[in-house]
Design a protein around this motif. Structure first.
Motif, PDB file in Angstrom:
ATOM      1  N   PHE A 101       0.858  -1.183   0.000  1.00 11.66           N
ATOM      2  CA  PHE A 101       0.000   0.000   0.000  1.00 11.66           C
ATOM      3  C   PHE A 101       0.890   1.228   0.000  1.00 11.66           C
ATOM      4  O   PHE A 101       1.924   1.253   0.681  1.00 11.66           O
ATOM      5  N   GLY A 102       0.517   2.226  -0.786  1.00  9.76           N
ATOM      6  CA  GLY A 102       1.329   3.436  -0.799  1.00  9.76           C
ATOM      7  C   GLY A 102       0.983   4.316  -1.975  1.00  9.76           C
ATOM      8  O   GLY A 102      -0.177   4.392  -2.397  1.00  9.76           O
ATOM      9  N   CYS A 103       1.990   4.984  -2.528  1.00 13.14           N
ATOM     10  CA  CYS A 103       1.781   5.911  -3.633  1.00 13.14           C
ATOM     11  C   CYS A 103       2.904   5.779  -4.642  1.00 13.14           C
ATOM     12  O   CYS A 103       4.066   5.528  -4.269  1.00 13.14           O
ATOM     13  N   SER A 104       2.554   5.947  -5.924  1.00 10.20           N
ATOM     14  CA  SER A 104       3.547   5.968  -6.996  1.00 10.20           C
ATOM     15  C   SER A 104       3.447   7.290  -7.735  1.00 10.20           C
ATOM     16  O   SER A 104       2.346   7.753  -8.053  1.00 10.20           O
ATOM     17  N   TRP A 105       4.599   7.889  -7.999  1.00  8.57           N
ATOM     18  CA  TRP A 105       4.686   9.134  -8.744  1.00  8.57           C
ATOM     19  C   TRP A 105       5.360   8.849 -10.090  1.00  8.57           C
ATOM     20  O   TRP A 105       6.302   8.063 -10.172  1.00  8.57           O
ATOM     21  N   THR A 106       4.871   9.501 -11.148  1.00  6.39           N
ATOM     22  CA  THR A 106       5.498   9.364 -12.447  1.00  6.39           C
ATOM     23  C   THR A 106       5.398  10.689 -13.185  1.00  6.39           C
ATOM     24  O   THR A 106       4.552  11.532 -12.858  1.00  6.39           O
ATOM     25  N   ASN A 107       6.259  10.884 -14.167  1.00  5.08           N
ATOM     26  CA  ASN A 107       6.306  12.127 -14.920  1.00  5.08           C
ATOM     27  C   ASN A 107       6.227  11.819 -16.408  1.00  5.08           C
ATOM     28  O   ASN A 107       7.161  11.250 -16.973  1.00  5.08           O
ATOM     29  N   ALA A 108       5.102  12.185 -17.027  1.00 10.35           N
ATOM     30  CA  ALA A 108       4.923  12.048 -18.477  1.00 10.35           C
ATOM     31  C   ALA A 108       5.338  10.668 -18.990  1.00 10.35           C
ATOM     32  O   ALA A 108       6.116  10.543 -19.929  1.00 10.35           O
ATOM     33  N   GLY A 109       4.846   9.628 -18.348  1.00 10.32           N
ATOM     34  CA  GLY A 109       5.113   8.276 -18.810  1.00 10.32           C
ATOM     35  C   GLY A 109       6.470   7.735 -18.446  1.00 10.32           C
ATOM     36  O   GLY A 109       6.898   6.713 -18.982  1.00 10.32           O
ATOM     37  N   GLY A 110       7.182   8.409 -17.535  1.00 10.12           N
ATOM     38  CA  GLY A 110       8.500   7.941 -17.129  1.00 10.12           C
ATOM     39  C   GLY A 110       8.401   6.811 -16.121  1.00 10.12           C
ATOM     40  O   GLY A 110       7.349   6.192 -15.928  1.00 10.12           O
ATOM     41  N   ALA A 111       9.515   6.532 -15.466  1.00 10.02           N
ATOM     42  CA  ALA A 111       9.568   5.464 -14.474  1.00 10.02           C
ATOM     43  C   ALA A 111       8.623   5.752 -13.307  1.00 10.02           C
ATOM     44  O   ALA A 111       8.295   6.907 -13.015  1.00 10.02           O
ATOM     45  N   LEU A 112       8.190   4.682 -12.631  1.00 10.51           N
ATOM     46  CA  LEU A 112       7.388   4.809 -11.420  1.00 10.51           C
ATOM     47  C   LEU A 112       8.322   4.891 -10.216  1.00 10.51           C
ATOM     48  O   LEU A 112       9.198   4.050 -10.037  1.00 10.51           O
ATOM     49  N   ILE A 113       8.108   5.897  -9.381  1.00 15.10           N
ATOM     50  CA  ILE A 113       8.895   6.071  -8.164  1.00 15.10           C
ATOM     51  C   ILE A 113       7.917   6.002  -7.007  1.00 15.10           C
ATOM     52  O   ILE A 113       6.981   6.805  -6.921  1.00 15.10           O
ATOM     53  N   SER A 114       8.091   5.038  -6.123  1.00 20.68           N
ATOM     54  CA  SER A 114       7.044   4.699  -5.157  1.00 20.68           C
ATOM     55  C   SER A 114       7.521   4.736  -3.715  1.00 20.68           C
ATOM     56  O   SER A 114       8.695   4.493  -3.416  1.00 20.68           O
ATOM     57  N   ALA A 115       6.555   5.032  -2.825  1.00 21.82           N
ATOM     58  CA  ALA A 115       6.732   4.888  -1.381  1.00 21.82           C
ATOM     59  C   ALA A 115       5.668   3.892  -0.930  1.00 21.82           C
ATOM     60  O   ALA A 115       4.465   4.159  -1.069  1.00 21.82           O
ATOM     61  N   LEU A 116       6.099   2.746  -0.387  1.00 19.28           N
ATOM     62  CA  LEU A 116       5.186   1.635  -0.166  1.00 19.28           C
ATOM     63  C   LEU A 116       5.321   1.048   1.232  1.00 19.28           C
ATOM     64  O   LEU A 116       6.415   1.003   1.800  1.00 19.28           O
ATOM     65  N   LYS A 117       4.199   0.570   1.760  1.00 21.96           N
ATOM     66  CA  LYS A 117       4.188  -0.187   3.010  1.00 21.96           C
ATOM     67  C   LYS A 117       3.824  -1.631   2.662  1.00 21.96           C
ATOM     68  O   LYS A 117       2.688  -1.902   2.276  1.00 21.96           O
ATOM     69  N   PRO A 118       4.774  -2.556   2.758  1.00 22.89           N
ATOM     70  CA  PRO A 118       4.458  -3.952   2.432  1.00 22.89           C
ATOM     71  C   PRO A 118       3.365  -4.497   3.347  1.00 22.89           C
ATOM     72  O   PRO A 118       3.415  -4.304   4.570  1.00 22.89           O
ATOM     73  N   ILE A 119       2.376  -5.160   2.763  1.00 25.56           N
ATOM     74  CA  ILE A 119       1.315  -5.775   3.555  1.00 25.56           C
ATOM     75  C   ILE A 119       1.218  -7.274   3.287  1.00 25.56           C
ATOM     76  O   ILE A 119       0.458  -7.971   3.934  1.00 25.56           O
ATOM     77  N   ASP A 120       1.965  -7.745   2.319  1.00 25.83           N
ATOM     78  CA  ASP A 120       1.978  -9.163   1.983  1.00 25.83           C
ATOM     79  C   ASP A 120       3.413  -9.531   1.630  1.00 25.83           C
ATOM     80  O   ASP A 120       3.993  -8.969   0.721  1.00 25.83           O
ATOM     81  N   GLY A 121       3.992 -10.479   2.350  1.00 23.81           N
ATOM     82  CA  GLY A 121       5.411 -10.769   2.162  1.00 23.81           C
ATOM     83  C   GLY A 121       6.214 -10.134   3.282  1.00 23.81           C
ATOM     84  O   GLY A 121       5.662  -9.713   4.300  1.00 23.81           O
ATOM     85  N   PRO A 122       7.521 -10.028   3.120  1.00 23.24           N
ATOM     86  CA  PRO A 122       8.356  -9.457   4.190  1.00 23.24           C
ATOM     87  C   PRO A 122       7.915  -8.032   4.555  1.00 23.24           C
ATOM     88  O   PRO A 122       7.807  -7.166   3.681  1.00 23.24           O
ATOM     89  N   LYS A 123       7.650  -7.827   5.855  1.00 27.42           N
ATOM     90  CA  LYS A 123       7.241  -6.508   6.340  1.00 27.42           C
ATOM     91  C   LYS A 123       8.343  -5.817   7.125  1.00 27.42           C
ATOM     92  O   LYS A 123       8.210  -4.636   7.472  1.00 27.42           O
ATOM     93  N   THR A 124       9.413  -6.544   7.431  1.00 26.15           N
ATOM     94  CA  THR A 124      10.513  -5.983   8.203  1.00 26.15           C
ATOM     95  C   THR A 124      11.833  -6.294   7.512  1.00 26.15           C
ATOM     96  O   THR A 124      11.913  -7.205   6.674  1.00 26.15           O
TER      97      THR A 124
END
Length: 212
Positions: A101-124
């Protein structure tokens, strides 16, 4: 010597040509200007520190604001610093997993840059360090460090050097992961240091969470 008047066909052609040149010049001068960068100079690198034990979280981060609105965690200037400058075309989209869960930022179709909180899989970081991908060497190179006084790891999923992930242990039982997916970074200050850009993003987001 004969003088031409505006009734003269040659004079009319000359006048029309002059008006066209004048109008073209006016229109080009009044056209939309290119957006200007909002930062006067490139952002300073993140202040990383010596590695810390993964369980050493002396100043846990309150994640209430992250849970409520993760896309609000970068100011306009910060988005310019870590995503693209000028930031006019940046788009932010909530990612509501699984696996995160989190947010992804992108600029005019460029790469996705994300800040995420894992909720499935390794959380630490501890769980990540013993995950099957880590054991198989699929997160190499793996570099332990600290960001904002918190344990952190910089790594490359499936060894993709054009991509990067930075995970920071923000509470005893939760890490945040900052990652980049894709190769195009138009307007980015971090084209030659993608992991450095993610470390700066982590520094901004953690700082904003601590101020909320």
């Amino acid at each position: 010597m004969a003088h031409r008047t505006l009734g003269d066909p040659g004079m009319k052609a000359w006048a029309i040509a002059g008006l066209v040149i004048f109008a073209t010049g006016v229109l080009s001068g009044c056209g939309p200007s290119k957006p200007e960068r909002v930062l006067s100079q490139p952002p300073a690198p993140a202040q990383t520190g010596a590695p810390l034990p993964f369980i050493q979280v002396d100043r846990p981060v309150d994640l209430a604001k992250f849970n409520a609105d993760p896309c609000s965690l970068l100011t306009k200037d910060q988005a310019a610093a870590v995503v693209a400058d000028p930031p006019n075309d940046i788009r932010a989209n909530v990612r509501n997993g699984p696996p995160d869960f989190g947010c992804s930022w992108t600029n005019a179709g460029g790469a996705l840059i994300s800040a995420l909180k894992p909720i499935d899989g390794p959380k630490t970081l501890t769980a990540l360090s013993v995950d099957g991908l880590k054991k198989d060497g699929e997160l190499d190179p793996w570099t332990e460090t600290s960001i904002a006084g918190l344990p952190a790891v910089v790594y490359h999923v499936f060894r993709h050097m054009d991509e990067c992930s930075v995970s920071v242990q923000v509470t005893q039982d939760q890490m945040l992961t900052f990652d980049i997916q894709g190769t195009d970074l138009p307007g980015s200050y971090w084209n030659n240091d993608r992991c450095g850009g993610l470390a700066k993003m982590a520094e901004y987001v953690i700082g904003n969470l601590r101020q909320s």
